[in-house]
Design an enzyme around this catalytic site. Structure first.
Site, short mmCIF file in Angstrom:
data_model
loop_
_atom_site.label_atom_id
_atom_site.label_comp_id
_atom_site.label_asym_id
_atom_site.label_seq_id
_atom_site.Cartn_x
_atom_site.Cartn_y
_atom_site.Cartn_z
N CYS A 119 0.80 -1.34 0.12
CA CYS A 119 -0.08 -0.22 0.12
C CYS A 119 0.97 1.25 -0.06
CB CYS A 119 -0.98 -0.09 1.02
SG CYS A 119 -1.81 -1.39 1.36
N HIS A 175 -3.07 7.09 1.86
CA HIS A 175 -3.55 5.60 1.44
C HIS A 175 -4.98 5.56 1.91
CE1 HIS A 175 -4.13 1.65 0.81
NE2 HIS A 175 -4.00 1.30 2.03
N ASN A 196 -10.14 -0.12 0.00
CA ASN A 196 -8.66 -0.16 -0.05
C ASN A 196 -8.17 -0.81 -1.51
OD1 ASN A 196 -5.95 -0.44 0.23
ND2 ASN A 196 -6.31 -1.42 2.39
#
Length: 329
Positions: free
Chosen positions: A123, A256, A286
């Site tokens: 990520c 993020h 996500n």
């Protein structure tokens, strides 16, 4: 990573792409119920802030999503693919073991010859990739870079684990980063701590034609949450110090997009009002390395982020990796 120089890098164009298949929490809950797994829209929203996500069709790979996002970024920058002399793709879900997704993207763009490679920092991948591109431009190794985050995380989800499968989605985001006489990227800060490998990983591997271990995502959510808020604040303060800037000079925080509580916790520690927080996790879920460039492009195209704004980009992911980029857009 902030050496004085008269050569800088600036983002000249942004782009993104989401697969057409949008899955709401209610639809997801209905599908999981058929497997005997209980969840609900309220349960997911309360814990994550996610309301929907996009899933790619089975035949669609990371390079396909990256291609669409790249085309949009190139168009926004007023550049053709043939002008790009560096391609970096951040992904944890590549099309194949090798060659890199970047090489496959290069082929699909119809160009050849420039450097092309992948960055794997989960990520945090886009922050890592942007930092590498910035360094290469500042040293003269490249002049016009295509930096992409692209993921098909739906391929590695355990749909029998409601604590993880509801969190992730597929998508791609891209930027064109070009050499400039005017500072754009002001400072970067990257870190990793392999001691925390086990709290977020996909531990499978391929050997002798078989999958060894578990090829599905595993996460200790509480451990990730505690570590994420702390290290994101540290990385943010580090790039501010390197750039000689203060919290108050941040126009937009683009973190993020993992969990709304982590994002809001980071903003609070930086004493930023939530109004300065770019949020797309509610619609995208996500998307790992794709989440920051997806959020950036959304903010640019909706008119929130404008030229001259100071942006804080930061990510945290499996590895455990984290980092931040401070830039003038």
């Amino acid at each position: 990573m902030t050496a004085p120089s008269s050569r800088y890098s600036r983002i000249t164009g942004t782009g993104s792409y989401l697969p057409p298949k949008r899955v709401t929490n209610a639809e997801f809950a209905a599908e999981l119920a058929q497997r005997g797994i209980e969840t609900s829209d309220a349960w997911i929203v309360e814990r994550t802030g996610i309301r929907a996500r996009h899933f790619a069709d089975p035949h669609v790979a990371s390079s396909d999503l990256a291609l669409q996002a790249s085309r949009h970024a190139l168009e926004a920058a007023g550049r053709s693919a043939s002008e790009i002399d560096l391609i970096i793709v951040a992904t944890s879900t590549p099309d194949m073991v090798f060659p890199s997704t970047a090489c496959l993207l290069q082929q699909k763009l119809g160009v050849h010859g420039c450097a092309a490679f992948d960055v794997q920092a989960v990520c945090s991948g886009f922050v890592y990739a942007l930092t590498v591109a910035d360094c290469m431009i500042k040293t003269g190794a490249a002049s016009k870079a295509l930096v992409v985050g692209s993921e098909v995380f739906s391929r590695i989800l355990d749909f029998n684990d409601r604590t993880t499968c509801v969190l992730f989605g597929d998508g791609a985001g891209a930027v064109v980063l070009e050499a400039s006489d005017t500072p754009g990227v002001l400072a970067t800060d990257l870190h990793a701590d392999g001691r925390h490998v086990g709290i977020l990983c996909t531990p499978g591997s391929v050997s002798a034609g078989q999958v060894l271990g578990d090829p599905l995502l595993k996460m200790d959510g509480q451990a990730v949450f505690k570590l994420a808020v702390r290290v994101l604040e540290e990385a943010a303060r580090s790039v501010l110090a390197k750039a000689g800037r203060s919290d108050a000079e941040i126009d937009w925080l683009i973190p993020h997009q993992a969990n709304i509580r982590i994002m809001q916790g980071t903003a609070k520690k930086l004493q930023l009002p939530f109004e300065k927080l770019i949020v797309t996790v509610d619609e995208h879920g996500n998307t790992s390395a794709a989440s920051i460039p997806l959020a950036l492009d959304h903010a640019v195209r909706t008119g929130r982020v404008r030229r001259g704004d100071t942006l804080m980009l930061e990510g945290v992911g499996g590895g455990f990796t984290w980092g931040a980029v401070l830039l003038d857009f």
